[in-house]
Design a protein around this motif. Structure first.
Motif, PDB file in Angstrom:
ATOM      1  N   VAL A   1       0.882  -1.164   0.000  1.00  0.00           N
ATOM      2  CA  VAL A   1       0.000   0.000   0.000  1.00  0.00           C
ATOM      3  C   VAL A   1       0.918   1.212   0.000  1.00  0.00           C
ATOM      4  CG1 VAL A   1      -1.884   1.183   1.178  1.00  0.00           C
ATOM      5  CG2 VAL A   1      -1.711  -1.319   1.302  1.00  0.00           C
ATOM      6  N   SER A   2       1.084   1.827  -1.156  1.00  0.00           N
ATOM      7  CA  SER A   2       2.032   2.932  -1.302  1.00  0.00           C
ATOM      8  C   SER A   2       1.850   3.593  -2.660  1.00  0.00           C
ATOM      9  CB  SER A   2       3.473   2.417  -1.188  1.00  0.00           C
ATOM     10  OG  SER A   2       3.838   1.688  -2.339  1.00  0.00           O
ATOM     11  N   PRO A   3       2.402   4.798  -2.815  1.00  0.00           N
ATOM     12  CA  PRO A   3       2.410   5.415  -4.147  1.00  0.00           C
ATOM     13  C   PRO A   3       3.359   4.657  -5.061  1.00  0.00           C
ATOM     14  CG  PRO A   3       3.580   6.787  -2.557  1.00  0.00           C
ATOM     15  CD  PRO A   3       3.019   5.633  -1.795  1.00  0.00           C
ATOM     16  N   THR A   4       3.274   4.942  -6.340  1.00  0.00           N
ATOM     17  CA  THR A   4       4.178   4.321  -7.300  1.00  0.00           C
ATOM     18  C   THR A   4       5.561   4.971  -7.190  1.00  0.00           C
ATOM     19  OG1 THR A   4       3.663   5.886  -9.064  1.00  0.00           O
ATOM     20  CG2 THR A   4       2.267   3.904  -8.914  1.00  0.00           C
ATOM     21  N   ALA A   5       6.564   4.305  -7.730  1.00  0.00           N
ATOM     22  CA  ALA A   5       7.924   4.836  -7.710  1.00  0.00           C
ATOM     23  C   ALA A   5       7.996   6.179  -8.439  1.00  0.00           C
ATOM     24  CB  ALA A   5       8.893   3.836  -8.332  1.00  0.00           C
ATOM     25  N   ALA A   6       7.255   6.314  -9.525  1.00  0.00           N
ATOM     26  CA  ALA A   6       7.254   7.578 -10.274  1.00  0.00           C
ATOM     27  C   ALA A   6       6.671   8.713  -9.437  1.00  0.00           C
ATOM     28  CB  ALA A   6       6.480   7.416 -11.580  1.00  0.00           C
ATOM     29  N   GLU A   7       5.615   8.423  -8.664  1.00  0.00           N
ATOM     30  CA  GLU A   7       5.018   9.461  -7.809  1.00  0.00           C
ATOM     31  C   GLU A   7       5.970   9.875  -6.689  1.00  0.00           C
ATOM     32  OE1 GLU A   7       0.303   8.380  -8.220  1.00  0.00           O
ATOM     33  OE2 GLU A   7       1.547   7.174  -6.883  1.00  0.00           O
ATOM     34  N   ILE A   8       6.704   8.903  -6.155  1.00  0.00           N
ATOM     35  CA  ILE A   8       7.675   9.217  -5.107  1.00  0.00           C
ATOM     36  C   ILE A   8       8.795  10.085  -5.679  1.00  0.00           C
ATOM     37  CG2 ILE A   8       9.427   8.217  -3.588  1.00  0.00           C
ATOM     38  CD1 ILE A   8       7.461   5.837  -3.203  1.00  0.00           C
TER      39      ILE A   8
END
Length: 186
Positions: free
Chosen positions: A130-137
């Motif tokens: 449950v987390s944002p995507t790597a691109a969003e980070i």
């Protein structure tokens, strides 16, 4: 479906019942059959279709075991999306290293009635992330993963069963969040 006196009296194809009443879609409509071959694309395509308006994505068949093998993560990237197995005999098996089987990156959705496994010879695997995507980070995008419900799940043979990771502080200075998620019968 047989309807008598305004009530449903017989259902011969439960996969399409939800579709007929506008309540969701089934991954089989996008080619996923649960026969052990890589079906990442088909399952993700069904989820993307549901993301247009929020809804339920059904996977599996009641009273019949199906294993859906994936080599890329199943990404739920829209609000109000639920991935619902039609029985715990429905399995998503991750057959790739350094990935999550399923990533929930938005809010007000959930996952239920599934078994999630990872091929145990592969390293750095996560059953449910449950987390944002790597691109969003990387882009420092404001993200929220709130009010999701995870119910009746079995997770096995993964390096990490469940991983919760909040998003970054956004460029605007606002904080991303991961609040009020419920985990039941895991």
């Amino acid at each position: 479906v047989t309807i008598s006196a305004g009530a449903i009296t017989a259902v011969t194809d439960k996969r399409n019942l939800s579709v007929m009443f506008g309540r969701g879609i089934h991954v089989a409509q996008y080619g996923a059959q649960g026969r052990g071959t890589d079906e990442s694309t088909q399952i993700n395509n069904a989820i993307v279709a549901a993301e247009q308006s929020g809804g339920v994505v059904y996977i599996g068949e009641e009273h019949s075991a199906h294993t859906y093998t994936v080599t890329n993560e199943i990404l739920i990237h829209g609000d109000r999306i639920r991935l619902v197995g039609l029985g715990r005999n429905t399995t998503i098996n991750l057959n790739a290293a350094s990935k999550a089987a399923i990533r929930m990156s938005r809010s007000n959705g959930g996952i239920e009635n599934l078994t999630i496994t990872c091929t145990n010879t592969l390293a750095n695997t996560v059953g449910l992330q449950v987390s944002p995507t790597a691109a969003e980070i990387a882009a420092r995008t404001l993200t929220q993963q709130n009010y999701n419900v995870f119910r009746n799940l079995s997770i096995s043979n993964c390096s990490d069963g469940i991983k919760l990771q909040t998003g970054p502080r956004a460029v605007s200075g606002a904080d991303s969040g991961i609040f009020y998620n419920g985990f039941y019968d895991i």
